[in-house]
Structure formats: C-alpha cells, structure tokens
Design a protein around this motif. Structure first.
Motif, PDB file in Angstrom:
ATOM      1  N   GLY A   7       0.778  -1.218   0.000  1.00  0.00           N
ATOM      2  CA  GLY A   7       0.000   0.000   0.000  1.00  0.00           C
ATOM      3  C   GLY A   7       0.814   1.275   0.000  1.00  0.00           C
ATOM      4  O   GLY A   7       0.249   2.371  -0.051  1.00  0.00           O
ATOM      5  N   GLY A   8       2.126   1.147   0.072  1.00  0.00           N
ATOM      6  CA  GLY A   8       2.969   2.330   0.050  1.00  0.00           C
ATOM      7  C   GLY A   8       2.964   2.998  -1.316  1.00  0.00           C
ATOM      8  O   GLY A   8       2.470   2.446  -2.297  1.00  0.00           O
ATOM      9  N   THR A  18      -3.477   4.223   2.971  1.00  0.00           N
ATOM     10  CA  THR A  18      -3.745   3.106   3.877  1.00  0.00           C
ATOM     11  C   THR A  18      -2.830   1.939   3.526  1.00  0.00           C
ATOM     12  O   THR A  18      -2.798   1.484   2.379  1.00  0.00           O
ATOM     13  N   LEU A  19      -2.094   1.474   4.518  1.00  0.00           N
ATOM     14  CA  LEU A  19      -1.232   0.305   4.371  1.00  0.00           C
ATOM     15  C   LEU A  19      -1.961  -0.932   4.863  1.00  0.00           C
ATOM     16  O   LEU A  19      -2.790  -0.850   5.770  1.00  0.00           O
ATOM     17  N   SER A  20      -1.626  -2.076   4.266  1.00  0.00           N
ATOM     18  CA  SER A  20      -2.176  -3.356   4.686  1.00  0.00           C
ATOM     19  C   SER A  20      -1.044  -4.305   5.037  1.00  0.00           C
ATOM     20  O   SER A  20       0.044  -4.224   4.458  1.00  0.00           O
ATOM     21  N   THR A 117       7.097  -1.591   3.180  1.00  0.00           N
ATOM     22  CA  THR A 117       6.532  -0.905   2.024  1.00  0.00           C
ATOM     23  C   THR A 117       6.904   0.569   2.150  1.00  0.00           C
ATOM     24  O   THR A 117       6.779   1.152   3.225  1.00  0.00           O
ATOM     25  N   LEU A 118       7.368   1.140   1.065  1.00  0.00           N
ATOM     26  CA  LEU A 118       7.918   2.488   1.114  1.00  0.00           C
ATOM     27  C   LEU A 118       6.833   3.541   0.941  1.00  0.00           C
ATOM     28  O   LEU A 118       6.026   3.471   0.007  1.00  0.00           O
ATOM     29  N   VAL A 119       6.860   4.500   1.841  1.00  0.00           N
ATOM     30  CA  VAL A 119       5.956   5.650   1.770  1.00  0.00           C
ATOM     31  C   VAL A 119       6.805   6.894   1.586  1.00  0.00           C
ATOM     32  O   VAL A 119       7.712   7.154   2.379  1.00  0.00           O
TER      33      VAL A 119
END
Length: 123
Positions: A7-8, A18-20, A117-119
């Motif tokens: 999700g990133g 929103t990340l999962s 996961t990268l944001v």
C-alpha cells in the motif's frame, strides 16, 4: 510465517494512504500487530500497535491523532490508515507480530517481522 505489507507509494503533503499487512503461517488472532518505520539514516520508530482483539491500541507520539490502526482477524490482515501526511512521515514501513502487545510498544520487539513498504511524502 510471513507478514506482507503493501500500500505504500508517493503522495503529497496532507494526503491520506492506507497500508495493509497480510499474515500467513501463524494464528493471527492470538498476536498483537504493530507498525514501525525507518527513514534513511534514522533508527526504527514505533508507529502503532493493536492487541489481538483490537481492544488495546497504541500510537507513537509523532502520529497520534493522524494515523489509525485496525485489524480484521477474519482476513488475517491489519491496516494503518495514515491521514494528513507530512514529509517527515517518509520512511519504509514494516508490520510485525508479537505477544504481548507491550513488546511492540515499549521494546520494539517482535516474534515476526515483515518486509517493508515504502511511503514517500512530497512537500
């Protein structure tokens, strides 16, 4: 055991994301789940944690009031809703599972860690 975060992405300041975190290979509804992040050159930072049934929720000071953690035990999935994002939220976000929840909150410890996961939040 596998924890897969997704999700990133690249967003702008004040956007939401929103990340999962999907878990497999463990009895998900017996574990607390936490989210952590690590920015380049910085130490890993606690973001949020939720206990096995959602009855206990904890946030790091820097995200309190902006992020919301939740879980769906029927789907072996935890979520991190991130609102009002800031450039300083830019980091690699990991999910983790542990018992009890305070290991995540106070000791940054976990039995299992997922890949991140990268944001990236642009100004």
């Amino acid at each position: 055991v596998q924890l897969q975060a997704s999700g990133g992405g690249l967003v702008q300041t004040r956007d939401s994301l929103t990340l999962s975190c999907v878990a497999s290979g463990l009895t998900f509804n017996t574990y607390a789940v936490g989210w952590f992040r690590q920015a380049p050159g910085k130490e890993r930072e606690f973001v949020a944690a939720i206990n096995w049934n959602g009855g206990g929720i904890y946030y790091g000071d820097s995200v309190q009031g902006r992020f919301i953690i939740s879980r769906d035990n029927a789907k072996n999935t935890a979520f991190l809703q991130m609102n009002s994002l800031k450039p300083e939220d830019t980091a690699l976000y990991h999910c983790a599972a542990a018992v009890p929840v305070m290991r995540l909150v106070r000791a940054n410890e976990a039995e299992y860690w997922g890949r991140g996961t990268l944001v990236t939040v642009s100004s």
